[in-house]
Enzyme design. Structure first.
Site, short mmCIF file in Angstrom:
data_model
loop_
_atom_site.label_atom_id
_atom_site.label_comp_id
_atom_site.label_asym_id
_atom_site.label_seq_id
_atom_site.Cartn_x
_atom_site.Cartn_y
_atom_site.Cartn_z
N GLU A 248 0.85 -1.20 0.00
CA GLU A 248 0.00 0.00 0.00
C GLU A 248 0.89 1.26 0.00
O GLU A 248 0.65 2.20 -0.74
CB GLU A 248 -0.88 -0.04 1.26
CG GLU A 248 -1.81 1.12 1.41
CD GLU A 248 -2.68 0.98 2.66
OE1 GLU A 248 -2.72 -0.10 3.26
OE2 GLU A 248 -3.32 1.98 3.02
N GLY A 345 2.86 31.96 -10.16
CA GLY A 345 2.40 33.23 -9.58
C GLY A 345 0.89 33.21 -9.40
O GLY A 345 0.32 32.20 -8.99
N SER A 372 2.69 11.04 8.24
CA SER A 372 4.16 11.16 8.20
C SER A 372 4.75 10.85 9.57
O SER A 372 5.82 10.24 9.67
CB SER A 372 4.55 12.58 7.79
OG SER A 372 4.13 12.80 6.47
#
Ligand SMILES: Cc1cc2nc3c(=O)[nH]c(=O)nc-3n(C[C@H](O)[C@H](O)[C@H](O)COP(=O)(O)OP(=O)(O)OC[C@H]3O[C@@H](n4cnc5c(N)ncnc54)[C@H](O)[C@@H]3O)c2cc1C
Length: 390
Positions: A248, A345, A372
């Protein structure tokens, strides 16, 4: 230009397949993306079309409609899908990368015929239900339970953030059937049809990212299912979930690479054309720095994910490396999307230029399928083991 990773790891057949997949995504998926993002779901006809072209079950068994190809073919489809629409990739990731994979490995003949085949042909969608309102990271501590009553099982609980829930015909539901929290033993995985009495699906969440992939809550209010709906064995369900985690996370690497590549594909030509103070912005070193870091991150992520796909094909264990890939490649995707917006931008903030969507979608991958922080916990633990300190 081919990356060295592509030349090193892909066979001639896989390269050809990649070209075909890329053409499909550009010609048939790209035009649908704005509407899918608005509708909050992909059209079912798209799954059927992908099924007809053998793009869904590439690595799944031929007996159930798959192509029996390499795991790499699945990674190629993931990268190329995410490059055009990360939301669709998330939906297919659940259908094919998770649910179909588990059914192919643990399902009975009858379960494979009923549930696996329509996923491969693109006639069904499914969900994997693990996360609960009380938390997703602590995945072995669900409050959803199942108890044996007579010959049946009765499921009670509440799942949240479930990809595909509003469009799924069935769910894989992970429950605690015995034992203590945080223990892998004592979990049972059930296949639950969406129309089973007692199942209700919430409204799709209005979310930052992956807008073409519907996500919602699911409530299980004394849902009665027969023993034949257990996937694998009773009490062994969490092992199914854990068994799939490495691959996964490798597929996550494929998706993150696809997102980052899409950012570079848009930002590099733009930088070369856009003139400010009489010079194209690609001539400014601060812009060159961004493009160089994007290109480096992409190639490193792609090299690692190809390398790990091959390791997975050989059946090697790789929890540490797969966590490293997920952590690193999601940071690359987030960085690349942020820099792409910056290079464009003001146009970068306009939906028409796509990098705004990529910026939103990239962020998901630092959270979904293990955050994380959780990746860092795994990497730290595995690293300390190398010094006999764990
Ligand atoms: C769009 C989307 C789709 C999803 N699809 C699915 C799906 O199909 N099926 C499914 O089951 N789930 C799904 N999820 C859930 C996803 O897997 C979870 O959101 C994720 O695992 C994190 O769980 P949580 O949101 O409950 O955060 P929590 O677990 O509450 O964590 C909150 C924060 O605390 C941090 N944290 C937790 N523990 C530690 C620790 N020990 N040390 C340091 N920091 C820690 C986390 O990293 C995070 O930053 C989806 C989520 C999203 C957003």
């Amino acid at each position: 230009m081919k990356s060295l990773a592509v030349k090193t790891f892909l066979t001639a057949e896989e390269l050809e397949f990649r070209t075909m997949v890329r053409r499909f995504m550009k010609d048939e998926l790209q035009p649908l993306v704005p509407q899918m993002e608005k509708d909050g779901r992909p059209p079912m006809s798209l799954f059927k079309r992908m099924g007809d072209l053998d793009l869904l079950g590439t690595y799944l068994p031929v007996e159930y409609g798959g192509s029996g190809g390499s795991l790499m073919t699945r990674a190629i489809v993931a990268e190329e899908t995410a490059r055009v629409n990360a939301g669709l990739d998330a939906t297919i990731f659940v259908n094919i990368g998770l649910v179909a994979k588990h059914l192919a490995k643990y399902g009975t003949e009858a379960q494979k015929e009923k549930y696996l085949r329509p996923l491969i042909t693109g006639e069904a969608c499914a969900s994997i239900c693990l996360t609960e309102p009380t938390g997703g990271s602590d995945a072995l501590s669900p409050r959803t339970t199942a108890k044996k009553v007579g010959g049946d099982w009765v499921i009670k609980g509440h799942k949240t953030f479930i990809t595909n829930a509003p469009i799924a015909q069935f769910f894989l539901v992970f429950t605690r059937t015995s034992g203590e929290n945080r223990r892998a033993h004592g979990g049972t995985c059930f296949i639950v049809d969406a129309n089973t009495p007692g199942v209700s699906v919430g409204q799709p969440f209005d979310k930052l990212c992956l807008r073409s992939s519907p996500t919602s809550e699911i409530f299980f209010d004394d849902v009665r299912v027969p023993e034949s709906q257990i996937l694998g064995e009773a009490e062994m369900g969490f092992y199914i979930m854990l068994d799939g985690l490495d691959v996964e996370r490798v597929f996550e690497g494929a998706c993150n690479t696809g997102i980052a590549q899409a950012c570079l594909d848009i930002a590099a030509p733009y930088a070369n054309e856009r003139k400010v103070f009489g010079k194209k912005i690609a001539d400014y070193q601060m812009i060159q720095d961004k493009i160089a870091r994007m290109a480096a991150g992409i190639e490193i992520s792609r090299t690692m994910f190809y390398h790990l796909v091959r390791a997975a094909e050989r059946g090697e264990r790789m929890s540490n490396e797969a966590s490293m890939l997920k952590l690193y490649s999601s940071e690359v995707a987030v960085m690349a999307s942020r820099e792409a917006v910056q290079i464009l931008g003001g146009y970068g903030l306009m939906e028409e230029y796509q990098v705004a969507r990529l910026y939103r979608d990239a962020k998901h991958h630092e959270i979904g399928a293990g955050t994380s922080e959780i990746m860092k916990l795994i990497i730290h633990k595995e690293t300390m083991k190398q010094y006999d300190l764990a």
